[in-house]
Design an enzyme around this catalytic site. Structure first.
Site, PDB file in Angstrom:
ATOM      1  N   LYS A 103      -0.185  -9.449  67.923  1.00 40.75           N
ATOM      2  CA  LYS A 103      -0.991  -9.904  69.063  1.00 40.75           C
ATOM      3  C   LYS A 103      -1.136  -8.793  70.113  1.00 40.75           C
ATOM      4  O   LYS A 103      -2.138  -8.711  70.814  1.00 40.75           O
ATOM      5  CB  LYS A 103      -0.324 -11.140  69.674  1.00 40.75           C
ATOM      6  CG  LYS A 103      -1.050 -11.751  70.861  1.00 40.75           C
ATOM      7  CD  LYS A 103      -0.384 -13.061  71.229  1.00 40.75           C
ATOM      8  CE  LYS A 103      -0.892 -13.645  72.515  1.00 40.75           C
ATOM      9  NZ  LYS A 103      -0.245 -14.926  72.823  1.00 40.75           N
ATOM     10  N   GLU A 162      -3.777 -19.636  78.003  1.00 41.32           N
ATOM     11  CA  GLU A 162      -2.473 -20.281  77.816  1.00 41.32           C
ATOM     12  C   GLU A 162      -2.030 -21.067  79.065  1.00 41.32           C
ATOM     13  O   GLU A 162      -1.567 -22.200  78.943  1.00 41.32           O
ATOM     14  CB  GLU A 162      -1.431 -19.231  77.411  1.00 41.32           C
ATOM     15  CG  GLU A 162      -1.657 -18.752  75.978  1.00 41.32           C
ATOM     16  CD  GLU A 162      -0.992 -17.421  75.646  1.00 41.32           C
ATOM     17  OE1 GLU A 162      -0.199 -16.932  76.461  1.00 41.32           O
ATOM     18  OE2 GLU A 162      -1.281 -16.878  74.560  1.00 41.32           O
ATOM     19  N   ASP A 176      -1.303 -22.410  69.204  1.00 38.74           N
ATOM     20  CA  ASP A 176      -0.751 -21.395  70.097  1.00 38.74           C
ATOM     21  C   ASP A 176      -0.420 -20.198  69.209  1.00 38.74           C
ATOM     22  O   ASP A 176       0.527 -20.238  68.426  1.00 38.74           O
ATOM     23  CB  ASP A 176       0.510 -21.940  70.784  1.00 38.74           C
ATOM     24  CG  ASP A 176       1.252 -20.882  71.605  1.00 38.74           C
ATOM     25  OD1 ASP A 176       0.754 -19.738  71.703  1.00 38.74           O
ATOM     26  OD2 ASP A 176       2.333 -21.193  72.137  1.00 38.74           O
ATOM     27  N   ASP A 204       5.488 -17.934  82.526  1.00 35.21           N
ATOM     28  CA  ASP A 204       5.575 -17.919  81.058  1.00 35.21           C
ATOM     29  C   ASP A 204       6.454 -16.759  80.583  1.00 35.21           C
ATOM     30  O   ASP A 204       6.030 -15.596  80.587  1.00 35.21           O
ATOM     31  CB  ASP A 204       4.150 -17.798  80.486  1.00 35.21           C
ATOM     32  CG  ASP A 204       4.117 -17.863  78.964  1.00 35.21           C
ATOM     33  OD1 ASP A 204       5.188 -17.758  78.337  1.00 35.21           O
ATOM     34  OD2 ASP A 204       3.022 -18.003  78.403  1.00 35.21           O
TER      35      ASP A 204
END
Length: 618
Positions: A87, A187, A23, A211
């Site tokens: 990211k 994800e 992850d 999330d």
């Protein structure tokens, strides 16, 4: 004789190699595997430490790179050398991130182009791919240390909303870290797999994955049928997360302390102390009703009720995104069968209660929300390793397919391991004025330069009407049908000129050849990426020289003698840099030429706008 690795930590016999699930998060990253004995997914961690590695990279003296907790501690002391949230820059150009550039404490290069964004640290320039590769390398080394066995293959997760460029950038980062990336998975799909959803072929379900991470929030609505996950919609806010919950506590205390804002601007250490105390308060209030702390001899308290009153607007914002995601998917709350909670911030009781109330059913939060995505990636890795026979994997492409672009680079349209049938397209343009044809060369392989890959086919798209460079829009489309036959089409969108070619199935490669091509791509990753970066820098430099030359020829009367002299010197310096093997030097000279030309380019723009306002033709 085959070597057998023994894991000291678990005492179990290890396989020669394992496929891990990773992850790669905005705030934290981690690695997980399926335990060889229990067959359950577990996140890897050293004794008594966390499985989470902060996604922070610090560049020290003498080129020493540190990643994780150590780097995170330097965020306050050395902000310009410490990179966080890389990211968010993946697959982005400066134009994509310019509105949020002020949120980063490090230097993001404004070269006003649509090429990939670069981060400057000292006199070196890093792409988000390189920054992410440092994090992945740290995770790989950590996993090897814990497992006492080589780790070369991985499944890496990305947000459902990541586009093709961002997914490809993640793949490249893995390759640069020495990992063969077998799959990039969403994800929310990974989180669902961690709960065992979708592992039964006959299962039909609609799932909401909520999330809430450290810095980002997203909600995805998935449909599972026959073991296939389809993302119906996704919504969220890339600048909303756990950090915001800490901030509201910090603000509350700062206001109650009566300290002026200037005090915090001048004392970054105090600001950090408040931030850490606020984070501790948020965590404590998930279990306790009150929290007290002393900061520099000042006492602060906050109750659970006060915190929830402050946090309600943030939670409401996420529920609004859930409503939009449902609307986009054409569904109502009642249509959702299961709600999965992901991200450390979902531990806040108010968040859990609000989401359960919104969907009208209890939420799934039994699996550690920090680890659930990595655990799901490990489940997927186990399926790819062939250990989970109950799960059907669709037919896939054995190697990446793409076309040759400027400088002999391979531009991948269909990454390897893509499920087939599949369709992908991308737009290109001409490099020269009046260019009437474009050659489309199709290659297969994992290396960055086409000369190291296998050529499958080539054709010319001719008859493009004469237009200035950059104006024609040529769309190249790849389609692999269910039989594995690749059809490549090229079409100039403005004129409708088109041409296509069929490439036969499986491209006649043996398993050994495929294996060798994959191995080569990992062993040569470092030099490949360096070559690609150099070729891209040269291409960018050449284009800037050509456009500057064109601009001066057209507007020479607007420039002062000094500007002409400075521009000529900067152009000459860039020209010289292009002959050298140093991408950082080329970027530096590009930056310098941009600095010199910016004032008169802006003057020309103002004048052009002024003329247009008066109704004159520009």
């Amino acid at each position: 004789m085959a070597k057998i690795g023994i894991n000291i930590a678990t005492g179990s016999l290890q396989k020669e190699e394992m496929i891990v699930g990773i992850d790669l998060g905005t705030t934290n990253s981690l690695v997980a595997i399926i335990h060889p004995e229990s067959r359950q997914p577990v996140a890897l961690k050293e004794h008594n430490s966390s499985s989470l590695v902060p996604s922070v990279v610090h560049f020290g003296d003498a080129g020493i790179v540190t990643v994780g907790e150590q780097a995170r501690e330097l965020l306050v002391k050395e902000p310009s050398n410490t990179i966080f949230s890389a990211k968010r820059l993946m697959g982005k150009s400066y134009n994509d991130v310019r509105n949020n550039a002020h949120l980063f404490s490090y230097k993001i290069i404004d070269d006003n182009t649509d090429s990939l964004v670069k981060v400057q640290v000292g006199d070196k320039f890093y792409s988000p791919v390189e920054l992410s590769s440092f994090i992945l390398k740290e995770l790989k080394e950590r996993a090897e240390h814990i497992l006492k066995t080589p780790v070369t293959k991985a499944v890496i997760t990305v947000p459902a909303y990541f586009n093709d460029a961002q997914r490809q950038a993640t793949r490249d980062a893995g390759k640069l870290a020495g990992l063969d990336v077998l799959r990039i998975i969403n994800e929310p799909t990974a989180a669902s797999l961690a709960y065992g959803l979708g592992l039964q072929k006959e299962e039909e379900k609609k799932i909401a994955v909520y999330d809430l991470g450290g810095g980002t929030f997203d909600v995805s609505i998935l449909q599972i049928s026959n073991g296939i996950f389809e993302v119906l919609s996704t919504n969220g806010d890339t600048y909303l997360g756990g950090d915001d919950f800490d901030n509201i506590i910090r603000q509350y205390w700062m206001e109650s302390s009566g300290l002026e804002k200037e005090v915090f601007e001048n004392d970054k250490q105090l600001l950090q102390e408040f931030r850490l105390a606020a984070e501790a308060a948020k965590k404590a209030l998930s279990k306790e009703d009150n929290f007290s702390v002393t900061i520099r001899e000042m006492a602060f308290t906050i109750t659970k009720q006060q915190f929830e009153t402050l946090a309600k607007p943030l939670v409401d914002k996420t529920l609004h995104a859930c409503a939009n995601a449902l609307k986009d998917a054409g569904l109502t709350q009642q249509d959702i069968d299961t709600i999965v909670m992901v991200g450390g911030s979902t531990r806040v009781p108010l968040v859990k209660e609000s989401v359960a109330a919104f969907f009208g059913k209890p939420v799934h939060d039994e699996v550690n929300p920090d680890e659930v995505v990595a655990l799901g990636a490990a489940v997927q890795a186990d399926i790819l390793a062939g250990n989970n026979r109950d799960f059907l994997l669709l037919d896939i492409t054995p190697l990446s397919l793409g076309i040759e672009t400027m400088g002999g680079l391979m531009d991948v349209l269909i990454p390897r391991n893509s499920k087939i049938p599949i369709k992908a397209a991308r737009q290109y343009t001409t490099q020269k004025d009046g260019q009437s044809g474009i050659r489309v060369s199709v290659f297969q392989g994992e290396r960055d330069l086409v000369k190291d890959n296998r050529k499958l086919a080539e054709f010319n798209l001719s008859g493009i009407p004469g237009m200035p460079a950059g104006l024609p829009k040529v769309e190249v489309g790849f389609l692999i049908n269910a039989d594995g036959i690749l059809v490549v089409k090229a079409k100039e969108l403005r004129s409708g000129v088109e041409q296509s070619i069929e490439v036969k199935p499986q491209y006649g490669l043996t398993d050994e050849e495929v294996e060798k091509m994959l191995l080569d791509s990992v062993t040569h990753a470092k030099e490949d990426i360096a070559t690609r970066a150099l070729v891209e820098a040269r291409t960018e430099g050449e284009q800037l020289l050509a456009s500057t030359e064109g601009f001066i020829a057209k507007h020479v009367q607007m420039l002062t003698p000094q500007e002409l002299q400075d521009t000529a010197a900067a152009m000459q310096a860039l020209q010289l840099a292009l002959t050298m093997e140093d991408k950082d030097l080329i970027h530096k000279k590009i930056e310098e030429l941009n600095e010199v030309s910016r004032p008169y380019a802006e003057r020309a723009m103002d004048e052009a706008v002024g003329s247009a306002m008066k109704g004159k033709k520009i």
